[in-house]
Design a protein around this motif. Sequence first.
Motif, PDB file in Angstrom:
ATOM      1  N   SER A  46      42.560  11.475  35.056  1.00  0.00           N
ATOM      2  CA  SER A  46      43.087  11.161  33.734  1.00  0.00           C
ATOM      3  C   SER A  46      43.801  12.382  33.170  1.00  0.00           C
ATOM      4  O   SER A  46      43.301  13.498  33.259  1.00  0.00           O
ATOM      5  CB  SER A  46      41.960  10.721  32.806  1.00  0.00           C
ATOM      6  N   GLY A  47      44.939  12.157  32.625  1.00  0.00           N
ATOM      7  CA  GLY A  47      45.664  13.268  32.025  1.00  0.00           C
ATOM      8  C   GLY A  47      46.697  13.886  32.940  1.00  0.00           C
ATOM      9  O   GLY A  47      47.587  14.587  32.484  1.00  0.00           O
ATOM     10  N   ILE A  48      46.602  13.622  34.252  1.00  0.00           N
ATOM     11  CA  ILE A  48      47.656  14.140  35.110  1.00  0.00           C
ATOM     12  C   ILE A  48      48.380  12.985  35.769  1.00  0.00           C
ATOM     13  O   ILE A  48      47.762  12.017  36.212  1.00  0.00           O
ATOM     14  CB  ILE A  48      47.133  15.098  36.203  1.00  0.00           C
ATOM     15  N   ARG A  52      51.565  14.993  43.117  1.00  0.00           N
ATOM     16  CA  ARG A  52      51.243  16.212  43.848  1.00  0.00           C
ATOM     17  C   ARG A  52      49.909  16.795  43.363  1.00  0.00           C
ATOM     18  O   ARG A  52      49.097  17.263  44.141  1.00  0.00           O
ATOM     19  CB  ARG A  52      52.403  17.193  43.626  1.00  0.00           C
ATOM     20  N   ASP A  53      49.712  16.718  42.036  1.00  0.00           N
ATOM     21  CA  ASP A  53      48.457  17.231  41.479  1.00  0.00           C
ATOM     22  C   ASP A  53      47.279  16.387  41.913  1.00  0.00           C
ATOM     23  O   ASP A  53      46.198  16.913  42.191  1.00  0.00           O
ATOM     24  CB  ASP A  53      48.534  17.258  39.951  1.00  0.00           C
ATOM     25  N   ARG A 265      65.628  15.243  63.126  1.00  0.00           N
ATOM     26  CA  ARG A 265      65.956  16.134  62.030  1.00  0.00           C
ATOM     27  C   ARG A 265      67.298  15.805  61.431  1.00  0.00           C
ATOM     28  O   ARG A 265      67.483  15.889  60.238  1.00  0.00           O
ATOM     29  CB  ARG A 265      65.940  17.580  62.500  1.00  0.00           C
ATOM     30  N   ALA A 281      57.229  15.425  61.466  1.00  0.00           N
ATOM     31  CA  ALA A 281      55.772  15.504  61.378  1.00  0.00           C
ATOM     32  C   ALA A 281      55.153  14.136  61.595  1.00  0.00           C
ATOM     33  O   ALA A 281      54.159  13.992  62.306  1.00  0.00           O
ATOM     34  CB  ALA A 281      55.358  16.057  60.019  1.00  0.00           C
TER      35      ALA A 281
ATOM     36  N   ARG B  22      42.788  17.507  31.899  1.00  0.00           N
ATOM     37  CA  ARG B  22      43.795  18.529  31.663  1.00  0.00           C
ATOM     38  C   ARG B  22      45.173  17.936  31.706  1.00  0.00           C
ATOM     39  O   ARG B  22      45.386  16.815  32.120  1.00  0.00           O
ATOM     40  CB  ARG B  22      43.668  19.599  32.712  1.00  0.00           C
ATOM     41  N   ARG B  23      46.072  18.720  31.344  1.00  0.00           N
ATOM     42  CA  ARG B  23      47.434  18.300  31.262  1.00  0.00           C
ATOM     43  C   ARG B  23      48.232  19.448  31.765  1.00  0.00           C
ATOM     44  O   ARG B  23      48.328  20.472  31.127  1.00  0.00           O
ATOM     45  CB  ARG B  23      47.714  18.118  29.793  1.00  0.00           C
ATOM     46  N   LYS B  24      48.758  19.335  32.910  1.00  0.00           N
ATOM     47  CA  LYS B  24      49.375  20.523  33.466  1.00  0.00           C
ATOM     48  C   LYS B  24      50.804  20.684  33.011  1.00  0.00           C
ATOM     49  O   LYS B  24      51.209  21.734  32.544  1.00  0.00           O
ATOM     50  CB  LYS B  24      49.311  20.461  34.984  1.00  0.00           C
ATOM     51  N   VAL B  25      51.543  19.613  33.129  1.00  0.00           N
ATOM     52  CA  VAL B  25      52.959  19.729  32.817  1.00  0.00           C
ATOM     53  C   VAL B  25      53.186  19.274  31.396  1.00  0.00           C
ATOM     54  O   VAL B  25      52.742  18.209  30.989  1.00  0.00           O
ATOM     55  CB  VAL B  25      53.773  18.845  33.760  1.00  0.00           C
ATOM     56  N   ARG B  27      55.415  17.644  28.927  1.00  0.00           N
ATOM     57  CA  ARG B  27      56.570  16.779  29.161  1.00  0.00           C
ATOM     58  C   ARG B  27      57.579  16.934  28.047  1.00  0.00           C
ATOM     59  O   ARG B  27      57.302  17.467  26.981  1.00  0.00           O
ATOM     60  CB  ARG B  27      56.113  15.341  29.288  1.00  0.00           C
ATOM     61  N   ASP B  90      57.109  24.187  41.419  1.00  0.00           N
ATOM     62  CA  ASP B  90      56.045  23.455  42.082  1.00  0.00           C
ATOM     63  C   ASP B  90      56.389  23.146  43.529  1.00  0.00           C
ATOM     64  O   ASP B  90      55.547  23.163  44.395  1.00  0.00           O
ATOM     65  CB  ASP B  90      55.779  22.138  41.345  1.00  0.00           C
ATOM     66  N   LEU B  94      54.124  24.982  48.438  1.00  0.00           N
ATOM     67  CA  LEU B  94      53.455  24.236  49.489  1.00  0.00           C
ATOM     68  C   LEU B  94      53.251  25.217  50.623  1.00  0.00           C
ATOM     69  O   LEU B  94      54.094  26.072  50.853  1.00  0.00           O
ATOM     70  CB  LEU B  94      54.356  23.119  49.987  1.00  0.00           C
ATOM     71  N   TRP B  95      52.132  25.049  51.312  1.00  0.00           N
ATOM     72  CA  TRP B  95      51.981  25.902  52.477  1.00  0.00           C
ATOM     73  C   TRP B  95      52.919  25.385  53.561  1.00  0.00           C
ATOM     74  O   TRP B  95      53.394  24.263  53.496  1.00  0.00           O
ATOM     75  CB  TRP B  95      50.539  25.913  52.957  1.00  0.00           C
ATOM     76  N   HIS B 235      64.706  23.543  56.774  1.00  0.00           N
ATOM     77  CA  HIS B 235      65.229  22.571  57.722  1.00  0.00           C
ATOM     78  C   HIS B 235      66.663  22.878  58.119  1.00  0.00           C
ATOM     79  O   HIS B 235      67.288  22.137  58.837  1.00  0.00           O
ATOM     80  CB  HIS B 235      65.161  21.179  57.121  1.00  0.00           C
ATOM     81  N   ARG B 285      53.726  22.480  59.321  1.00  0.00           N
ATOM     82  CA  ARG B 285      53.526  21.137  58.760  1.00  0.00           C
ATOM     83  C   ARG B 285      53.857  20.054  59.773  1.00  0.00           C
ATOM     84  O   ARG B 285      53.337  18.956  59.702  1.00  0.00           O
ATOM     85  CB  ARG B 285      54.380  20.939  57.514  1.00  0.00           C
ATOM     86  N   ARG B 333      45.262  27.596  53.356  1.00  0.00           N
ATOM     87  CA  ARG B 333      45.296  26.557  54.384  1.00  0.00           C
ATOM     88  C   ARG B 333      44.538  27.025  55.632  1.00  0.00           C
ATOM     89  O   ARG B 333      43.750  26.296  56.195  1.00  0.00           O
ATOM     90  CB  ARG B 333      46.753  26.224  54.703  1.00  0.00           C
ATOM     91  N   TYR B 391      44.203  32.206  41.755  1.00  0.00           N
ATOM     92  CA  TYR B 391      43.646  31.014  42.399  1.00  0.00           C
ATOM     93  C   TYR B 391      43.332  31.309  43.859  1.00  0.00           C
ATOM     94  O   TYR B 391      42.269  30.976  44.369  1.00  0.00           O
ATOM     95  CB  TYR B 391      44.637  29.855  42.285  1.00  0.00           C
ATOM     96  N   TYR B 436      49.053  26.887  37.496  1.00  0.00           N
ATOM     97  CA  TYR B 436      47.798  27.253  38.149  1.00  0.00           C
ATOM     98  C   TYR B 436      46.695  27.742  37.209  1.00  0.00           C
ATOM     99  O   TYR B 436      45.578  27.961  37.642  1.00  0.00           O
ATOM    100  CB  TYR B 436      48.008  28.284  39.269  1.00  0.00           C
ATOM    101  N   LYS B 439      44.097  25.121  37.152  1.00  0.00           N
ATOM    102  CA  LYS B 439      43.437  25.016  38.460  1.00  0.00           C
ATOM    103  C   LYS B 439      42.372  26.105  38.597  1.00  0.00           C
ATOM    104  O   LYS B 439      41.272  25.847  39.079  1.00  0.00           O
ATOM    105  CB  LYS B 439      44.471  25.162  39.580  1.00  0.00           C
TER     106      LYS B 439
END
Lengths: 488, 457
Positions: A46-48, A52-53, A265, A281, B22-25, B27, B90, B94-95, B235, B285, B333, B391, B436, B439
Amino acid sequence: MKRRSSERRATAAAATSSCSQHQQKRHDNSNTGAWEENTMAILDSSGIKDSRDVQDDQLCFLEAVRSASLASDPPLAPSWRILNAIFQILVDCNSLELMMASYQLLIDLDKHYPRMYLSRSDNPESSSSDVSKIVVFEEAWSPFNFELGGEEGTSMDSCLFDSLRFSNLIEDIVETVNKSNVDLVIKPVGNLLVFQYLINVLEEDLSLRLTLYKETSNWLLLRESVLNILLGSRKLNFKSLVRDCMSILLKQCHHNILNNSQLLRTSEDTCIQSNQDSVVALATAFSELEKKTFIAVQIFLKLIMEFDVVRKQADSLGLTSRLDSFRLPILDIIVDELTYDKDSLPQFLMAFSDPKWKLELILQYFSKYLTKSSVRTRRSNDTQNDETLKGILSNFSTATKTKNTVKKVSSEAAQLLLTHAFQACLCLVHGPKQIASTIERTGATLPVICNSLISAFRNLREVDEDLEITSFAKEALFTAATVLRRKC
Amino acid sequence: MMEEEPLDFEKEDRLLSPTNKRRKVIRLDDLLSDFYEEKNKIAKYKSKHSSSSKGYNSDDDEKTQRKKERMLSKFVDDCQKQVNEMNADDETLLWGRRVFGQQKSLSSIEHKGLPDCQLLQLQSIADVNPVFDLDAKQGESFLEGLLVNKWLSKLAFISGSVDDSIANWIFNKLLYSSNRELQVSACEFWLEMLLSKDEVDKPLVSLGWFPNYSKLMEALDSYGYQSDSSMCCSHTDQLDGPPENFRSWIKVVSACCQIRSHRSIFSSSEAEELLCIIIHLLLDRELQGLSLIINECMQSIIRYFKEEEWGVSCKRVAELIASRIPKDLNSLRVVEFVSVTNNRSKQLRGETALQLLILCFDKEVNNYEGVLEFLLSINVKDKDCDFLKLYIYLVLAENVLLSYDSDNKKFVTLDMWCKYLRKLSSQITNTDWRSYASKVRNKASYLLQSTIERRTS
């Protein structure tokens, strides 16, 4: 027999602690409860709104469960809700990372916290030496749920599988592997993993029950097995399920996923990826998991075959009752299918690799044609197929006999079946999984079989001069000759 | 109205509450509503002040209106930009590393021609030969057929041995053949040969020739493996990725490690290097689909070491890994993928996390207490505090603790650890919208709660 949940899985782990060095302790429920609340809260979205999150949170959750239930000392047993949530993540499959992580975690947890285990009774009062008992945790989480009947369960149970959903899953997989060009999206890849997990659970459940059944002849054990309940449901059409499984296996031989990453690719630019998994992948994952799925399908078929044999035994001993609904043995269905659709015979024999059941299948195939049908009625007690490979080969021992046989089974089919039977026989006699009762099915020693095979092929050639000896058969003959040379 | 509600600090800081919403972004809508509120306030303020001067001028009003509009549109544009930047931020988080670059041509390394062996000398089967036209001149393709249709392994089991030349030939096919069926069969053959045992754990087939480290590394090199992984996940470059043979490579390494009881194929330093490589693979990946076999291989290598070797080797592997991988999300990771199923993997995970932390702090510290002290000294209220780094430190530190078994020290470190967690969860407000921050806060309060529970129980 059954223990209630209060001391549930922690004890199970203790019983198996011989294999894991962890000192398992029981925890009071309040502690586990708080941990469960706390960990489940990680998933609270809730809230997000950013997907991705949500994914990050799910990964965090999986990691938290792993560290609490597998890494920390003393470990906390995962609760029903926790396990269900992990499975939900696997079923929903939003990304490769989540999929692989949740699958791995479920497998690891199952290993550490089995749903049931065998306990040798060390109770001094029980005089019956060491009959083991099976301890089942009735309330343990399982990906299968047959109880809700037709109604849609609560939202919590919505990811669990009943018979209908299981056969739908297999249908989906058939559809996926039948496509010449696999759509590289995440869902079908996820299905493969879910299927593998389910088969894993079925196998674990049945093999333990079979072990104990062999000791105790307690049919109830097998009647309650997940496999039996799954297949016994009216919601599932067993025959079409078997057909679906066969058609998945048939794809094994000539299914080549586009695996040129360079090509993938360049094509990637045309489709915009909404998530972080690239086409390459997904292709890599798909081709790897597909291979594992073929193995899982074979395991599934094998489990049913093993169940059928024991069922037949139990029938003859009068252990079963009307509660056990009648189901056609799987070997009968497969043999029927293969006789109707002769084109798929070579592929199926190639794809189905278990030597014991392959030999069984071939013997049954032959006896269907070669045994006098008047003697054989389906439900009579002597349906026990006591044909041996030597017996089959004797049908090819002279030119006249061969001629008669080939009239019933075509010479092409005979060639194919004999070669595969020979290979299965080699596996059983000298392979890694030597089986004691092999001689019962082969009926003779290896050199005898080799000699009869060579002369059978001579006769086949004599009867049908146009018969083209396949390279597979040539290799078999070469092998037979080499074996003879070594033995002499 | 919002501003009339007093801020409820207690509510915010209830760190042990299990549901941390929570609310990260932030808007666009939020920013707009904030802006309007602000504007209303100013308007009220103005109207209060201007009410004294009764003069009503419609021109003025229009001007301010237009000015406001311009301001607003500029503001909206700015917000849009900011939001875009945040999103871009964001995405980079990513790893992922490319572990494989350009392949060499494998076919040039593939053995062509027949191995010199007894098996294919056909005189002894002369009686069968003319009837069925077993043509020895087909040579290699006949041998390939025997391999693909699994006759070679049957013959090996019957005779109990494999010719060295054939073993070598098959292994070469495993590593380099571009024929999928052939290389998969070659892999199956080798797995069967290596792993088949009888009841007393003796191998069923006695082999004279074994795969070895240099052959494996040579193959890995030709697949395009890059150990430094300085390249980022992009890529744009034309990269091949590993050939399918690579899967067989992983499987065969795993099998080689499982037979130490009767054959040590690798020296312990070779095994250390292999372990590093396997763990490094996790960062690609594109190889995620292989993570099950990679994990299995990793576990086999971990089990390969003898008890007396493990302590030293574990540390060396951890140092090697830490020095090779970037200290960003990739390090998480790696640590999290060393999936804990036994004590050794736990130890490796903890050691790797510790070495990574030590490298993060440029070797100012060299043990866990030092790390914790350093962490405690970071001011989280600082405007420039890098929460992503924080983090990473937090998760790494948690993993070190997991494997930290020396009991006498444990209590001291646990105290420091709790202090640190308390600091994080109380000093970062849940309205901190920086990337973060939430987080870190959530993770810390989760860890704090489970640590406290654990200590009281």
